[in-house]
Design a protein around this motif. Structure first.
Motif, PDB file in Angstrom:
ATOM      1  N   VAL A 285       0.854  -1.188   0.000  1.00 29.39           N
ATOM      2  CA  VAL A 285       0.000   0.000   0.000  1.00 29.39           C
ATOM      3  C   VAL A 285       0.894   1.244   0.000  1.00 29.39           C
ATOM      4  O   VAL A 285       1.720   1.424   0.894  1.00 29.39           O
ATOM      5  N   LEU A 286       0.723   2.081  -1.006  1.00 31.12           N
ATOM      6  CA  LEU A 286       1.505   3.309  -1.085  1.00 31.12           C
ATOM      7  C   LEU A 286       0.861   4.385  -0.216  1.00 31.12           C
ATOM      8  O   LEU A 286      -0.293   4.768  -0.424  1.00 31.12           O
ATOM      9  N   GLU A 287       1.628   4.839   0.761  1.00 30.71           N
ATOM     10  CA  GLU A 287       1.122   5.895   1.634  1.00 30.71           C
ATOM     11  C   GLU A 287       1.182   7.254   0.949  1.00 30.71           C
ATOM     12  O   GLU A 287       0.427   8.170   1.294  1.00 30.71           O
ATOM     13  N   GLU A 288       2.100   7.381  -0.022  1.00 34.43           N
ATOM     14  CA  GLU A 288       2.221   8.651  -0.743  1.00 34.43           C
ATOM     15  C   GLU A 288       0.974   8.915  -1.585  1.00 34.43           C
ATOM     16  O   GLU A 288       0.393   8.009  -2.164  1.00 34.43           O
ATOM     17  N   GLN A 289       0.586  10.173  -1.635  1.00 35.84           N
ATOM     18  CA  GLN A 289      -0.537  10.572  -2.471  1.00 35.84           C
ATOM     19  C   GLN A 289      -0.050  10.719  -3.916  1.00 35.84           C
ATOM     20  O   GLN A 289       0.786  11.567  -4.220  1.00 35.84           O
ATOM     21  N   VAL A 290      -0.542   9.860  -4.774  1.00 42.11           N
ATOM     22  CA  VAL A 290      -0.141   9.919  -6.180  1.00 42.11           C
ATOM     23  C   VAL A 290      -1.376   9.890  -7.062  1.00 42.11           C
ATOM     24  O   VAL A 290      -2.383   9.264  -6.733  1.00 42.11           O
ATOM     25  N   SER A 291      -1.255  10.572  -8.196  1.00 44.56           N
ATOM     26  CA  SER A 291      -2.327  10.537  -9.187  1.00 44.56           C
ATOM     27  C   SER A 291      -2.274   9.205  -9.915  1.00 44.56           C
ATOM     28  O   SER A 291      -1.206   8.750 -10.339  1.00 44.56           O
ATOM     29  N   CYS A 292      -3.421   8.590 -10.059  1.00 46.08           N
ATOM     30  CA  CYS A 292      -3.499   7.295 -10.745  1.00 46.08           C
ATOM     31  C   CYS A 292      -2.973   7.403 -12.175  1.00 46.08           C
ATOM     32  O   CYS A 292      -2.181   6.581 -12.626  1.00 46.08           O
ATOM     33  N   ALA A 293      -3.402   8.443 -12.889  1.00 46.47           N
ATOM     34  CA  ALA A 293      -2.984   8.618 -14.290  1.00 46.47           C
ATOM     35  C   ALA A 293      -1.479   8.879 -14.383  1.00 46.47           C
ATOM     36  O   ALA A 293      -0.795   8.343 -15.252  1.00 46.47           O
ATOM     37  N   SER A 294      -0.959   9.676 -13.464  1.00 42.16           N
ATOM     38  CA  SER A 294       0.472  10.000 -13.487  1.00 42.16           C
ATOM     39  C   SER A 294       1.311   8.770 -13.155  1.00 42.16           C
ATOM     40  O   SER A 294       2.359   8.528 -13.768  1.00 42.16           O
ATOM     41  N   PHE A 295       0.844   7.985 -12.181  1.00 38.18           N
ATOM     42  CA  PHE A 295       1.598   6.792 -11.786  1.00 38.18           C
ATOM     43  C   PHE A 295       1.587   5.750 -12.903  1.00 38.18           C
ATOM     44  O   PHE A 295       2.579   5.046 -13.116  1.00 38.18           O
ATOM     45  N   LEU A 296       0.488   5.679 -13.627  1.00 34.15           N
ATOM     46  CA  LEU A 296       0.422   4.767 -14.769  1.00 34.15           C
ATOM     47  C   LEU A 296       1.453   5.180 -15.823  1.00 34.15           C
ATOM     48  O   LEU A 296       2.152   4.332 -16.386  1.00 34.15           O
ATOM     49  N   GLN A 297       1.558   6.480 -16.076  1.00 34.23           N
ATOM     50  CA  GLN A 297       2.557   6.962 -17.042  1.00 34.23           C
ATOM     51  C   GLN A 297       3.975   6.659 -16.561  1.00 34.23           C
ATOM     52  O   GLN A 297       4.852   6.331 -17.364  1.00 34.23           O
ATOM     53  N   LEU A 298       4.180   6.748 -15.265  1.00 36.12           N
ATOM     54  CA  LEU A 298       5.493   6.416 -14.705  1.00 36.12           C
ATOM     55  C   LEU A 298       5.831   4.952 -14.985  1.00 36.12           C
ATOM     56  O   LEU A 298       6.929   4.633 -15.464  1.00 36.12           O
ATOM     57  N   LEU A 299       4.903   4.052 -14.698  1.00 35.43           N
ATOM     58  CA  LEU A 299       5.134   2.627 -14.924  1.00 35.43           C
ATOM     59  C   LEU A 299       5.345   2.332 -16.412  1.00 35.43           C
ATOM     60  O   LEU A 299       6.219   1.542 -16.783  1.00 35.43           O
ATOM     61  N   GLN A 300       4.553   2.968 -17.256  1.00 33.46           N
ATOM     62  CA  GLN A 300       4.699   2.731 -18.693  1.00 33.46           C
ATOM     63  C   GLN A 300       6.033   3.268 -19.228  1.00 33.46           C
ATOM     64  O   GLN A 300       6.525   2.794 -20.251  1.00 33.46           O
ATOM     65  N   THR A 301       6.621   4.219 -18.529  1.00 31.64           N
ATOM     66  CA  THR A 301       7.911   4.771 -18.944  1.00 31.64           C
ATOM     67  C   THR A 301       9.068   3.863 -18.542  1.00 31.64           C
ATOM     68  O   THR A 301      10.041   3.716 -19.290  1.00 31.64           O
ATOM     69  N   ILE A 302       8.967   3.214 -17.376  1.00 36.92           N
ATOM     70  CA  ILE A 302      10.083   2.383 -16.909  1.00 36.92           C
ATOM     71  C   ILE A 302       9.958   0.933 -17.366  1.00 36.92           C
ATOM     72  O   ILE A 302      10.934   0.180 -17.320  1.00 36.92           O
ATOM     73  N   TYR A 303       8.767   0.544 -17.808  1.00 41.46           N
ATOM     74  CA  TYR A 303       8.559  -0.820 -18.326  1.00 41.46           C
ATOM     75  C   TYR A 303       8.678  -0.822 -19.843  1.00 41.46           C
ATOM     76  O   TYR A 303       8.205   0.105 -20.501  1.00 41.46           O
ATOM     77  N   PRO A 304       9.260  -1.879 -20.414  1.00 41.61           N
ATOM     78  CA  PRO A 304       9.243  -2.027 -21.878  1.00 41.61           C
ATOM     79  C   PRO A 304       7.806  -2.050 -22.369  1.00 41.61           C
ATOM     80  O   PRO A 304       6.933  -2.590 -21.672  1.00 41.61           O
ATOM     81  N   PRO A 305       7.538  -1.440 -23.522  1.00 46.44           N
ATOM     82  CA  PRO A 305       8.481  -0.841 -24.482  1.00 46.44           C
ATOM     83  C   PRO A 305       8.890   0.591 -24.167  1.00 46.44           C
ATOM     84  O   PRO A 305       9.329   1.318 -25.065  1.00 46.44           O
ATOM     85  N   ASN A 306       8.757   0.997 -22.927  1.00 49.96           N
ATOM     86  CA  ASN A 306       9.242   2.299 -22.465  1.00 49.96           C
ATOM     87  C   ASN A 306       8.618   3.468 -23.216  1.00 49.96           C
ATOM     88  O   ASN A 306       9.129   3.929 -24.238  1.00 49.96           O
ATOM     89  N   LYS A 307       7.544   3.943 -22.678  1.00 51.21           N
ATOM     90  CA  LYS A 307       6.871   5.105 -23.256  1.00 51.21           C
ATOM     91  C   LYS A 307       7.819   6.303 -23.273  1.00 51.21           C
ATOM     92  O   LYS A 307       8.456   6.605 -22.271  1.00 51.21           O
ATOM     93  N   PRO A 308       7.950   6.998 -24.398  1.00 44.17           N
ATOM     94  CA  PRO A 308       8.915   8.108 -24.484  1.00 44.17           C
ATOM     95  C   PRO A 308       8.561   9.259 -23.551  1.00 44.17           C
ATOM     96  O   PRO A 308       7.388   9.531 -23.284  1.00 44.17           O
ATOM     97  N   ILE A 309       9.586   9.923 -23.071  1.00 41.75           N
ATOM     98  CA  ILE A 309       9.393  11.151 -22.306  1.00 41.75           C
ATOM     99  C   ILE A 309       8.982  12.238 -23.283  1.00 41.75           C
ATOM    100  O   ILE A 309       9.562  12.368 -24.364  1.00 41.75           O
ATOM    101  N   SER A 310       7.972  13.020 -22.915  1.00 41.79           N
ATOM    102  CA  SER A 310       7.446  14.034 -23.836  1.00 41.79           C
ATOM    103  C   SER A 310       7.034  15.278 -23.065  1.00 41.79           C
ATOM    104  O   SER A 310       7.089  15.320 -21.831  1.00 41.79           O
ATOM    105  N   ASP A 311       6.605  16.295 -23.807  1.00 40.07           N
ATOM    106  CA  ASP A 311       6.110  17.518 -23.166  1.00 40.07           C
ATOM    107  C   ASP A 311       4.904  17.215 -22.276  1.00 40.07           C
ATOM    108  O   ASP A 311       4.685  17.889 -21.268  1.00 40.07           O
ATOM    109  N   ASP A 312       4.130  16.224 -22.669  1.00 37.23           N
ATOM    110  CA  ASP A 312       2.892  15.918 -21.936  1.00 37.23           C
ATOM    111  C   ASP A 312       3.139  15.242 -20.592  1.00 37.23           C
ATOM    112  O   ASP A 312       2.382  15.439 -19.646  1.00 37.23           O
ATOM    113  N   ASN A 313       4.195  14.412 -20.514  1.00 35.40           N
ATOM    114  CA  ASN A 313       4.366  13.635 -19.279  1.00 35.40           C
ATOM    115  C   ASN A 313       5.605  14.009 -18.461  1.00 35.40           C
ATOM    116  O   ASN A 313       5.769  13.543 -17.335  1.00 35.40           O
ATOM    117  N   CYS A 314       6.480  14.840 -19.010  1.00 37.73           N
ATOM    118  CA  CYS A 314       7.776  15.071 -18.366  1.00 37.73           C
ATOM    119  C   CYS A 314       7.651  15.674 -16.969  1.00 37.73           C
ATOM    120  O   CYS A 314       8.302  15.224 -16.019  1.00 37.73           O
TER     121      CYS A 314
END
Length: 259
Positions: free
Chosen positions: A72-101
């Motif tokens: 259980v993550l005690e930190e307050q995180v946005s669901c959408a933002s955390f999903l983008q984080l996981l998609q960035t560190i997991y293959p096929p590695n979502k590119p860093i962009s103006d939208d998510n950086c």
């Protein structure tokens, strides 16, 4: 007909697609996932090894739960933002962009993902124009290289121009001091070049004045007498050529080029 002992490859959960690239959504167990991250909004099926490699913070939390498969993550995180984080560190590695950086930088700092933070900073340095707003962001997110670039860029603006920016009051005192110091150094350098340029032009004017009384200012006929004749067109043409030559030398060697 397939026998009951046959096994099929485990497929990832329903995924989102960008063009032809498919990114996992972590909505259900997939590819030997062994941990469920629980946030205030939803659960993410992930891998302990992957998160541990990226984040020392999450690695400690994973070790603390021992054999449990739920964190259980005690930190307050946005669901959408955390999903983008996981998609960035997991293959096929979502590119860093103006939208998510920006979101990735904040989460990378929150979970001590230093490699992701480095990549985001590199993206911002290459793709963003340094501004005072970006300076404050770099300052707040500990992006030291980006901060230095923004300070150098903003130091070219006048203080009045900087004060018109809404985020001016958010600049930390040490960074404002550094910005003003860099600006002063640039102004001193420019002043020295201007002084050198002024000296060069003064020398040119002096040389033009002196050429009036030198033999170089006389035509071939009057050069033997060592003095030009004001009523001689050839002498006047010779002086004009000398003046043009000195002016060309002065114009070809400017010392006050802008940064």
């Amino acid at each position: 007909m397939t026998s009951s002992n046959d096994t099929t490859a485990e497929t990832p959960p329903a995924a989102t697609a960008t063009c032809t690239t498919v990114y996992p959504t972590f909505s259900e167990a997939w590819e030997f996932s062994d941990l469920v991250l629980v946030t205030s909004e939803r659960k993410f099926h992930v891998h302990k090894a992957v998160l541990s490699m990226w984040s020392p913070t999450l690695k400690v939390k994973i070790l603390e739960i021992a054999d449990s498969n739920e964190l259980v993550l005690e930190e307050q995180v946005s669901c959408a933002s955390f999903l983008q984080l996981l998609q960035t560190i997991y293959p096929p590695n979502k590119p860093i962009s103006d939208d998510n950086c920006e979101k990735l930088v904040k989460l990378a700092n929150q979970f001590s993902m230093f490699e992701l933070l480095r990549r985001c900073e590199e993206f911002l340095i290459k793709n963003k124009t340094p501004t005072l707003i970006l300076l404050v962001f770099a300052q707040d997110q500990n992006l030291t290289k980006l901060l230095s670039k923004c300070i150098d860029y903003c130091s070219k603006q006048s203080i009045d121009e900087l004060k018109k920016t809404l985020d001016f009051d958010k600049i930390a005192p040490q960074n404002l001091s550094m910005l003003l110091e860099v600006r002063c150094l640039k102004m001193e350098k420019k002043l020295k070049r201007s002084e050198m340029r002024s000296w060069e032009l003064t020398c040119t004017l002096r040389a033009i004045h002196e050429s009036w009384n030198k033999k170089e200012g006389a035509c071939v006929t009057h050069r033997r007498n060592g003095m030009h004749q004001e009523n001689c067109n050839d002498c006047l043409h010779a002086i004009r050529r000398q003046i043009d030559k000195l002016c060309e030398l002065a114009l070809d060697n400017p010392s006050d080029q802008s940064d």
